[in-house]
Design an enzyme around this catalytic site. Structure first.
Site, short mmCIF file in Angstrom:
data_model
loop_
_atom_site.label_atom_id
_atom_site.label_comp_id
_atom_site.label_asym_id
_atom_site.label_seq_id
_atom_site.Cartn_x
_atom_site.Cartn_y
_atom_site.Cartn_z
N LYS A 50 46.57 3.60 -32.41
CA LYS A 50 47.17 2.51 -31.64
C LYS A 50 46.10 1.82 -30.78
O LYS A 50 46.14 0.61 -30.59
CB LYS A 50 48.32 3.04 -30.78
N GLN A 94 54.11 8.55 -26.15
CA GLN A 94 53.96 9.15 -27.48
C GLN A 94 54.85 10.39 -27.63
O GLN A 94 54.82 11.29 -26.79
CB GLN A 94 52.48 9.52 -27.72
N ASP A 117 58.55 0.23 -27.64
CA ASP A 117 58.91 1.15 -28.72
C ASP A 117 60.39 1.01 -29.06
O ASP A 117 60.85 1.49 -30.10
CB ASP A 117 58.63 2.60 -28.29
#
Ligand code: NDP
Length: 285
Positions: A50, A94, A117
């Site tokens: 990322k 994450q 997200d």
């Protein structure tokens, strides 16, 4: 091999090039906070990917690491600080988290304006009622949104098609099914209790597998000419990265198939970059 490969790397590169051009043209400062709790080696690899995507797009990546022993309150306090930080447009935590941390509470702590997200539960609700689109501030969950782009890239018209989604997680399977339904597909969702998986998947014009089990989808479970999108990320007996489908055999039957690696994974990350740019664009509303 009959099936055409849907190249997620190439499509993702195109999306990232467009994002980079927009950021440069409009002279934007876009910041993505990436929070890593603990030392999961796979998570470390994803976070590094990322960061590379951010660099390619001209997005400033801010990394925050907390030890595996961090309490839920410490994680939430960090998120609250990032919510208030004007240099941060998107926040990504994450996953997976250490077992003592409650996933839903952490997801809900992220500001809806920075939830790039799209893991907040209200996002799934908005998708259910179709509250998204070009002008909407609703972020689309990156993996299902990436899958939609991959399906479209095959030239397949989703309207009226039989679509089967294998997997019903909150972050992939459920939003995926809703997004296909919103495109007027006839959608069936399968899971671990589905009685005869092959009988259902064989009906699919578009088959999306998001399970996490190598070689679950075999050639005899696929309708000839189907579009097969393999979200799964597994390791085979030799430790090699693979998806849910027995790719080589399924490719003899399917019309289109995504490879693993190089299919859904890079698209998920490209869509994360797009959500982060959109978060910046809506940050003054
Ligand atoms: P979850 O573990 O949350 O969900 C897995 C789903 O698969 C569950 O709904 C489960 O059913 C179902 N399932 C399990 N076994 C079977 C079976 N034998 N037959 C049918 N269904 C079954 O996983 P995620 O949704 O988070 O992820 C799924 C996969 O996708 C993983 O491999 C993950 O690594 C990968 N992934 C890849 C991404 C990418 O960018 N490429 C992004 C996100 C995920 P039940 O609900 O009944 O337990």
């Amino acid at each position: 091999m009959a099936a055409k490969i849907l190249d997620g790397n190439a499509l993702a590169k195109k999306i990232k090039t467009e994002i980079a051009a927009q950021i440069k043209r409009d002279n934007l400062e876009v910041g993505l906070a990436v929070v890593l709790v603990g030392n999961d080696p796979a998570s470390r690899v994803y976070v590094d990917h990322k960061k590379k995507d951010c660099d390619e797009c001209g997005i400033i990546s801010h990394e925050y690491r907390l030890p595996a022993s961090a309490t839920q309150n410490q994680v939430i306090e960090l998120i609250q600080a990032l919510n208030a930080d004007s240099e941060i447009n998107g926040i990504l935590i994450q996953q997976p988290f250490p077992a003592h941390i409650d996933v839903l509470s952490v997801n809900e702590a992220v500001s809806p304006y920075k939830d790039v997200d799209a893991f907040r539960t209200d996002t799934v609700g908005k998708i259910a009622v179709g509250d998204y689109g070009a002008d909407s501030t609703t972020f689309l969950p990156c993996t299902p949104a990436g899958v939609m782009e991959l399906i479209r890239s095959s030239g397949t018209d989703i309207c009226g098609k039989e679509c089967v989604v294998v997997g019903r997680s909150n972050i992939v399977g459920k939003p995926m099914a809703l997004m296909l339904l919103n495109e007027s597909a006839t959608v069936t969702v399968c899971h671990s209790k589905t009685a005869d998986l092959g009988a259902v998947t064989r009906r699919a014009d578009i088959l999306v597998s998001a399970v996490g089990r190598a070689r679950l989808i075999t050639a005899d479970m696929v309708k000839p000419g189907a579009v097969v999108i393999d979200v799964g990320m597994n390791r085979d007996e030799n430790g090699k990265l693979c998806g849910d489908a027995d790719t080589a055999a399924v490719a003899e039957v399917a019309g289109f198939i995504t490879p693993v690696p190089g299919g859904v994974g890079p698209m998920t990350r490209a869509l994360l970059m797009r959500n982060t740019l959109n978060a910046k664009r809506h940050s003054h509303e």
